[in-house]
Design a protein around this motif. Structure first.
Motif, PDB file in Angstrom:
ATOM      1  N   MET A 103       0.852  -1.169   0.000  1.00 28.06           N
ATOM      2  CA  MET A 103       0.000   0.000   0.000  1.00 28.06           C
ATOM      3  C   MET A 103       0.898   1.233   0.000  1.00 28.06           C
ATOM      4  SD  MET A 103      -2.764   1.356   2.817  1.00 28.06           S
ATOM      5  CE  MET A 103      -3.365  -0.258   3.137  1.00 28.06           C
ATOM      6  N   CYS A 104       0.471   2.255  -0.652  1.00 27.86           N
ATOM      7  CA  CYS A 104       1.232   3.499  -0.695  1.00 27.86           C
ATOM      8  C   CYS A 104       0.384   4.610  -0.079  1.00 27.86           C
ATOM      9  CB  CYS A 104       1.589   3.838  -2.136  1.00 27.86           C
ATOM     10  SG  CYS A 104       2.892   5.043  -2.250  1.00 27.86           S
ATOM     11  N   LEU A 105       0.777   5.058   1.112  1.00 29.13           N
ATOM     12  CA  LEU A 105       0.018   6.053   1.853  1.00 29.13           C
ATOM     13  C   LEU A 105       0.574   7.450   1.670  1.00 29.13           C
ATOM     14  CD1 LEU A 105      -0.173   4.231   5.295  1.00 29.13           C
ATOM     15  CD2 LEU A 105      -2.008   4.426   3.622  1.00 29.13           C
ATOM     16  N   ALA A 106      -0.256   8.433   1.904  1.00 27.68           N
ATOM     17  CA  ALA A 106       0.200   9.807   2.084  1.00 27.68           C
ATOM     18  C   ALA A 106       0.359   9.964   3.586  1.00 27.68           C
ATOM     19  CB  ALA A 106      -0.807  10.796   1.527  1.00 27.68           C
ATOM     20  N   VAL A 107       1.590  10.226   4.039  1.00 28.83           N
ATOM     21  CA  VAL A 107       1.922  10.210   5.459  1.00 28.83           C
ATOM     22  C   VAL A 107       2.382  11.590   5.903  1.00 28.83           C
ATOM     23  CG1 VAL A 107       3.395   9.110   7.198  1.00 28.83           C
ATOM     24  CG2 VAL A 107       2.626   7.800   5.216  1.00 28.83           C
ATOM     25  N   PRO A 108       1.924  12.051   7.074  1.00 28.71           N
ATOM     26  CA  PRO A 108       2.400  13.337   7.586  1.00 28.71           C
ATOM     27  C   PRO A 108       3.811  13.202   8.154  1.00 28.71           C
ATOM     28  CG  PRO A 108       0.813  12.403   9.113  1.00 28.71           C
ATOM     29  CD  PRO A 108       0.869  11.489   7.929  1.00 28.71           C
ATOM     30  N   GLY A 109       4.616  14.228   7.913  1.00 26.62           N
ATOM     31  CA  GLY A 109       5.975  14.239   8.443  1.00 26.62           C
ATOM     32  C   GLY A 109       6.398  15.643   8.802  1.00 26.62           C
ATOM     33  N   ARG A 110       7.398  15.726   9.697  1.00 24.37           N
ATOM     34  CA  ARG A 110       7.928  17.011  10.171  1.00 24.37           C
ATOM     35  C   ARG A 110       9.256  17.287   9.497  1.00 24.37           C
ATOM     36  NH1 ARG A 110      11.245  18.875  14.499  1.00 24.37           N
ATOM     37  NH2 ARG A 110      10.562  20.923  15.187  1.00 24.37           N
ATOM     38  N   VAL A 111       9.393  18.476   8.939  1.00 28.41           N
ATOM     39  CA  VAL A 111      10.617  18.872   8.240  1.00 28.41           C
ATOM     40  C   VAL A 111      11.724  19.143   9.257  1.00 28.41           C
ATOM     41  CG1 VAL A 111      11.668  20.576   6.719  1.00 28.41           C
ATOM     42  CG2 VAL A 111       9.311  19.841   6.320  1.00 28.41           C
ATOM     43  N   LEU A 112      12.838  18.436   9.098  1.00 25.92           N
ATOM     44  CA  LEU A 112      13.988  18.602   9.989  1.00 25.92           C
ATOM     45  C   LEU A 112      15.062  19.500   9.404  1.00 25.92           C
ATOM     46  CD1 LEU A 112      14.466  14.869  11.046  1.00 25.92           C
ATOM     47  CD2 LEU A 112      13.232  16.665  12.283  1.00 25.92           C
ATOM     48  N   ASP A 113      15.199  19.457   8.084  1.00 25.45           N
ATOM     49  CA  ASP A 113      16.288  20.171   7.421  1.00 25.45           C
ATOM     50  C   ASP A 113      15.891  20.394   5.966  1.00 25.45           C
ATOM     51  OD1 ASP A 113      18.996  21.178   7.275  1.00 25.45           O
ATOM     52  OD2 ASP A 113      19.505  19.377   6.142  1.00 25.45           O
ATOM     53  N   ILE A 114      16.320  21.516   5.409  1.00 25.49           N
ATOM     54  CA  ILE A 114      16.031  21.816   3.999  1.00 25.49           C
ATOM     55  C   ILE A 114      17.327  22.216   3.310  1.00 25.49           C
ATOM     56  CG2 ILE A 114      14.821  23.364   2.400  1.00 25.49           C
ATOM     57  CD1 ILE A 114      12.644  23.676   4.552  1.00 25.49           C
ATOM     58  N   GLU A 115      17.499  21.741   2.077  1.00 30.16           N
ATOM     59  CA  GLU A 115      18.665  22.131   1.282  1.00 30.16           C
ATOM     60  C   GLU A 115      18.324  22.114  -0.199  1.00 30.16           C
ATOM     61  OE1 GLU A 115      21.497  18.432   0.533  1.00 30.16           O
ATOM     62  OE2 GLU A 115      21.169  18.783   2.679  1.00 30.16           O
ATOM     63  N   ASP A 116      19.125  22.806  -0.957  1.00 29.85           N
ATOM     64  CA  ASP A 116      18.973  22.837  -2.410  1.00 29.85           C
ATOM     65  C   ASP A 116      19.938  21.825  -3.003  1.00 29.85           C
ATOM     66  OD1 ASP A 116      17.843  24.307  -4.802  1.00 29.85           O
ATOM     67  OD2 ASP A 116      20.011  24.399  -5.178  1.00 29.85           O
ATOM     68  N   ARG A 117      19.429  20.902  -3.825  1.00 27.31           N
ATOM     69  CA  ARG A 117      20.269  19.910  -4.482  1.00 27.31           C
ATOM     70  C   ARG A 117      20.083  20.017  -5.988  1.00 27.31           C
ATOM     71  NH1 ARG A 117      18.684  14.822  -1.342  1.00 27.31           N
ATOM     72  NH2 ARG A 117      19.080  15.630   0.713  1.00 27.31           N
ATOM     73  N   ASP A 118      21.092  20.550  -6.628  1.00 27.28           N
ATOM     74  CA  ASP A 118      21.049  20.691  -8.084  1.00 27.28           C
ATOM     75  C   ASP A 118      19.787  21.412  -8.555  1.00 27.28           C
ATOM     76  OD1 ASP A 118      23.495  19.297  -8.387  1.00 27.28           O
ATOM     77  OD2 ASP A 118      22.417  17.392  -8.235  1.00 27.28           O
ATOM     78  N   GLY A 119      19.398  22.471  -7.830  1.00 27.23           N
ATOM     79  CA  GLY A 119      18.244  23.270  -8.207  1.00 27.23           C
ATOM     80  C   GLY A 119      16.911  22.742  -7.720  1.00 27.23           C
ATOM     81  N   THR A 120      16.936  21.645  -6.958  1.00 23.37           N
ATOM     82  CA  THR A 120      15.703  21.067  -6.419  1.00 23.37           C
ATOM     83  C   THR A 120      15.703  21.219  -4.906  1.00 23.37           C
ATOM     84  OG1 THR A 120      15.616  19.442  -8.204  1.00 23.37           O
ATOM     85  CG2 THR A 120      14.298  18.976  -6.254  1.00 23.37           C
ATOM     86  N   ARG A 121      14.629  21.747  -4.372  1.00 23.20           N
ATOM     87  CA  ARG A 121      14.491  21.933  -2.926  1.00 23.20           C
ATOM     88  C   ARG A 121      14.124  20.594  -2.285  1.00 23.20           C
ATOM     89  NH1 ARG A 121      10.762  25.063   0.457  1.00 23.20           N
ATOM     90  NH2 ARG A 121      12.123  25.981   1.996  1.00 23.20           N
ATOM     91  N   MET A 122      15.014  20.107  -1.401  1.00 26.49           N
ATOM     92  CA  MET A 122      14.833  18.813  -0.745  1.00 26.49           C
ATOM     93  C   MET A 122      14.845  18.992   0.765  1.00 26.49           C
ATOM     94  SD  MET A 122      14.589  16.591  -3.219  1.00 26.49           S
ATOM     95  CE  MET A 122      14.838  15.023  -2.396  1.00 26.49           C
ATOM     96  N   ALA A 123      14.155  18.091   1.469  1.00 26.26           N
ATOM     97  CA  ALA A 123      14.095  18.151   2.923  1.00 26.26           C
ATOM     98  C   ALA A 123      14.338  16.769   3.518  1.00 26.26           C
ATOM     99  CB  ALA A 123      12.729  18.658   3.373  1.00 26.26           C
ATOM    100  N   THR A 124      14.885  16.778   4.718  1.00 23.95           N
ATOM    101  CA  THR A 124      14.932  15.583   5.547  1.00 23.95           C
ATOM    102  C   THR A 124      13.681  15.654   6.412  1.00 23.95           C
ATOM    103  OG1 THR A 124      17.343  15.696   5.579  1.00 23.95           O
ATOM    104  CG2 THR A 124      16.291  14.313   7.241  1.00 23.95           C
TER     105      THR A 124
END
Length: 100
Positions: free
Chosen positions: A1-22
């Motif tokens: 099953m593939c759920l939409a799950v809530p999560g808390r952003v710990l860290d944000i960074e830009d990777r090759d022009g894409t905004r990514m978060a832990t």
């Protein structure tokens, strides 16, 4: 099953022009793309589906949903066997392990 799950952003960074978060999903830490929510900040919660943050969520709703998913065993189903990862409280992986 593939759920939409809530999560808390710990860290944000830009990777090759894409905004990514832990993002922390109740002890499981994963990398998530923030391109659909470009103004999301560290400490905020979002609904995540297939690696993309799709919608901002308030903390109370996120915590209730995570608790419900955990009680139903859906987090283990979505993220795998918690005993194999050795993370916090026996569920998921630590932030340090996720960043390696």
């Amino acid at each position: 099953m593939c759920l939409a799950v809530p999560g808390r952003v710990l860290d944000i960074e830009d990777r090759d022009g894409t905004r990514m978060a832990t993002v922390d999903f109740g002890g499981v830490v994963k990398e998530v793309c923030l391109e659909y929510l470009p103004d999301l900040r560290v400490g905020e919660y979002a609904i995540v589906h297939v690696g993309f943050a799709l919608q901002r969520l308030d903390e109370e709703s996120a915590r209730r949903t995570l608790e419900l998913f955990e009680n139903l065993g859906l987090l283990q189903e979505e993220f795998g066997d918690p005993d194999e990862s050795g993370g916090p409280e026996g569920f998921g992986e630590s932030i340090e392990e996720a960043r390696r």
